[in-house]
Design a protein around this motif. Structure first.
Motif, PDB file in Angstrom:
ATOM      1  N   HIS A  20       0.833  -1.203   0.000  1.00  0.00           N
ATOM      2  CA  HIS A  20       0.000   0.000   0.000  1.00  0.00           C
ATOM      3  C   HIS A  20       0.871   1.258   0.000  1.00  0.00           C
ATOM      4  N   LYS A  21       1.925   1.268   0.823  1.00  0.00           N
ATOM      5  CA  LYS A  21       2.814   2.422   0.902  1.00  0.00           C
ATOM      6  C   LYS A  21       3.553   2.626  -0.422  1.00  0.00           C
ATOM      7  N   ALA A  22       4.013   1.550  -1.012  1.00  0.00           N
ATOM      8  CA  ALA A  22       4.722   1.643  -2.284  1.00  0.00           C
ATOM      9  C   ALA A  22       3.801   2.176  -3.380  1.00  0.00           C
ATOM     10  N   ALA A  23       2.563   1.680  -3.408  1.00  0.00           N
ATOM     11  CA  ALA A  23       1.604   2.149  -4.415  1.00  0.00           C
ATOM     12  C   ALA A  23       1.293   3.631  -4.206  1.00  0.00           C
ATOM     13  N   TYR A  24       1.134   4.040  -2.962  1.00  0.00           N
ATOM     14  CA  TYR A  24       0.856   5.444  -2.666  1.00  0.00           C
ATOM     15  C   TYR A  24       2.027   6.329  -3.104  1.00  0.00           C
ATOM     16  N   ASN A  25       3.252   5.902  -2.822  1.00  0.00           N
ATOM     17  CA  ASN A  25       4.424   6.686  -3.217  1.00  0.00           C
ATOM     18  C   ASN A  25       4.539   6.814  -4.730  1.00  0.00           C
ATOM     19  N   ARG A  26       4.222   5.729  -5.464  1.00  0.00           N
ATOM     20  CA  ARG A  26       4.240   5.805  -6.927  1.00  0.00           C
ATOM     21  C   ARG A  26       3.195   6.792  -7.424  1.00  0.00           C
ATOM     22  N   TRP A  27       1.996   6.717  -6.864  1.00  0.00           N
ATOM     23  CA  TRP A  27       0.930   7.632  -7.260  1.00  0.00           C
ATOM     24  C   TRP A  27       1.317   9.078  -6.939  1.00  0.00           C
ATOM     25  N   ARG A  28       1.930   9.305  -5.764  1.00  0.00           N
ATOM     26  CA  ARG A  28       2.294  10.653  -5.334  1.00  0.00           C
ATOM     27  C   ARG A  28       3.345  11.250  -6.274  1.00  0.00           C
ATOM     28  N   GLN A  29       4.344  10.449  -6.655  1.00  0.00           N
ATOM     29  CA  GLN A  29       5.370  10.954  -7.567  1.00  0.00           C
ATOM     30  C   GLN A  29       4.768  11.325  -8.924  1.00  0.00           C
ATOM     31  N   LYS A  30       3.822  10.511  -9.380  1.00  0.00           N
ATOM     32  CA  LYS A  30       3.205  10.748 -10.683  1.00  0.00           C
ATOM     33  C   LYS A  30       2.342  12.015 -10.675  1.00  0.00           C
ATOM     34  N   HIS A  31       1.668  12.281  -9.542  1.00  0.00           N
ATOM     35  CA  HIS A  31       0.713  13.384  -9.472  1.00  0.00           C
ATOM     36  C   HIS A  31       1.172  14.547  -8.592  1.00  0.00           C
ATOM     37  N   LEU A  32       2.457  14.625  -8.280  1.00  0.00           N
ATOM     38  CA  LEU A  32       2.955  15.609  -7.322  1.00  0.00           C
ATOM     39  C   LEU A  32       2.638  17.045  -7.734  1.00  0.00           C
ATOM     40  N   ASP A  33       2.935  17.402  -8.958  1.00  0.00           N
ATOM     41  CA  ASP A  33       2.707  18.782  -9.408  1.00  0.00           C
ATOM     42  C   ASP A  33       1.231  19.152  -9.410  1.00  0.00           C
ATOM     43  N   THR A  34       0.384  18.243  -9.902  1.00  0.00           N
ATOM     44  CA  THR A  34      -1.050  18.555  -9.937  1.00  0.00           C
ATOM     45  C   THR A  34      -1.631  18.639  -8.530  1.00  0.00           C
ATOM     46  N   GLU A  35      -1.127  17.809  -7.604  1.00  0.00           N
ATOM     47  CA  GLU A  35      -1.613  17.857  -6.225  1.00  0.00           C
ATOM     48  C   GLU A  35      -1.194  19.149  -5.540  1.00  0.00           C
ATOM     49  N   ARG A  36       0.035  19.592  -5.796  1.00  0.00           N
ATOM     50  CA  ARG A  36       0.484  20.868  -5.226  1.00  0.00           C
ATOM     51  C   ARG A  36      -0.384  22.009  -5.733  1.00  0.00           C
ATOM     52  N   ALA A  37      -0.617  22.006  -7.028  1.00  0.00           N
ATOM     53  CA  ALA A  37      -1.447  23.066  -7.612  1.00  0.00           C
ATOM     54  C   ALA A  37      -2.865  23.025  -7.045  1.00  0.00           C
ATOM     55  N   CYS A  39      -3.786  21.848  -4.098  1.00  0.00           N
ATOM     56  CA  CYS A  39      -3.749  22.299  -2.705  1.00  0.00           C
ATOM     57  C   CYS A  39      -3.615  23.818  -2.622  1.00  0.00           C
ATOM     58  N   ARG A  40      -2.763  24.400  -3.470  1.00  0.00           N
ATOM     59  CA  ARG A  40      -2.619  25.860  -3.479  1.00  0.00           C
ATOM     60  C   ARG A  40      -3.932  26.537  -3.846  1.00  0.00           C
ATOM     61  N   GLU A  41      -4.609  25.982  -4.839  1.00  0.00           N
ATOM     62  CA  GLU A  41      -5.884  26.564  -5.261  1.00  0.00           C
ATOM     63  C   GLU A  41      -6.929  26.447  -4.154  1.00  0.00           C
ATOM     64  N   ASN A  42      -6.985  25.303  -3.493  1.00  0.00           N
ATOM     65  CA  ASN A  42      -7.933  25.139  -2.380  1.00  0.00           C
ATOM     66  C   ASN A  42      -7.641  26.128  -1.259  1.00  0.00           C
ATOM     67  N   THR A  43      -6.365  26.311  -0.949  1.00  0.00           N
ATOM     68  CA  THR A  43      -5.982  27.257   0.095  1.00  0.00           C
ATOM     69  C   THR A  43      -6.356  28.676  -0.311  1.00  0.00           C
ATOM     70  N   ARG A  44      -6.092  29.023  -1.571  1.00  0.00           N
ATOM     71  CA  ARG A  44      -6.433  30.358  -2.069  1.00  0.00           C
ATOM     72  C   ARG A  44      -7.933  30.608  -1.966  1.00  0.00           C
ATOM     73  N   GLN A  45      -8.731  29.618  -2.347  1.00  0.00           N
ATOM     74  CA  GLN A  45     -10.185  29.756  -2.257  1.00  0.00           C
ATOM     75  C   GLN A  45     -10.643  29.858  -0.813  1.00  0.00           C
ATOM     76  N   TRP A  46     -10.014  29.071   0.072  1.00  0.00           N
ATOM     77  CA  TRP A  46     -10.382  29.108   1.485  1.00  0.00           C
ATOM     78  C   TRP A  46     -10.071  30.485   2.078  1.00  0.00           C
ATOM     79  N   LEU A  47      -8.894  31.027   1.718  1.00  0.00           N
ATOM     80  CA  LEU A  47      -8.515  32.337   2.246  1.00  0.00           C
ATOM     81  C   LEU A  47      -9.310  33.474   1.618  1.00  0.00           C
TER      82      LEU A  47
END
Length: 161
Positions: A20-37, A39-47
């Protein structure tokens, strides 16, 4: 469903934590940039909502006040020169008069001429806390003594003693 069948079902359907951890890490590496974006957008909307900005400002002010109280508890709650005890008048003073140099180091750009202007007292105190409150670097002075020391190189209160 009996206890035995439940136990059998759990044995066959439980996840292997390592897989499970290995699969999550693979998914995170693949989607890192989109997830950061995202999260930033969600934070911007929240603020963007006024009540959240106010809540964040209140939380930040409370933490800043707690941190400054901890600083004064560690370094003393009165001016070392004149004995002023009113917390509003007290300030942080660099013993070696190297405050601008320390601020440049904290800014991450020590060669810049104006980098020290972007570093706040809050950031300096936070850095002091991270380094274990080194007593030899800073002291507590009132604003009058601090400005006199900066401008004259000494405080007139020290002459009267």
């Amino acid at each position: 469903m009996g206890l035995e069948t439940l136990t059998e079902w759990l044995k066959t359907h439980q996840r292997d934590p390592q897989k499970h951890k290995a699969a999550y890490n693979r998914w995170r590496q693949k989607h890192l940039d989109t997830e950061r974006a995202r999260c930033r957008e969600n934070t911007r909307q929240w603020l963007a909502l006024p009540h959240n900005r106010i809540r964040q400002a209140i939380t930040k002010r409370r933490y800043h006040t707690r941190l400054m109280n901890e600083f004064f508890a560690r370094f003393g709650e009165e001016c070392l020169c004149c004995g002023e005890i009113e917390p509003v008048f007290l300030s942080l003073d660099h013993v070696q008069n190297d405050g601008a140099k320390k601020k440049r180091e904290l800014s991450g750009n020590p060669s810049s001429r104006y980098a020290h202007r972007s570093v706040s007292t809050y950031q300096i105190v936070l850095d002091l806390k991270r380094r274990g409150w080194p007593q030899e670097e800073v002291q507590v002075l009132c604003m009058n003594c601090n400005f006199a020391k900066r401008r004259l190189g000494f405080c007139p209160h020290g002459l009267a003693a």
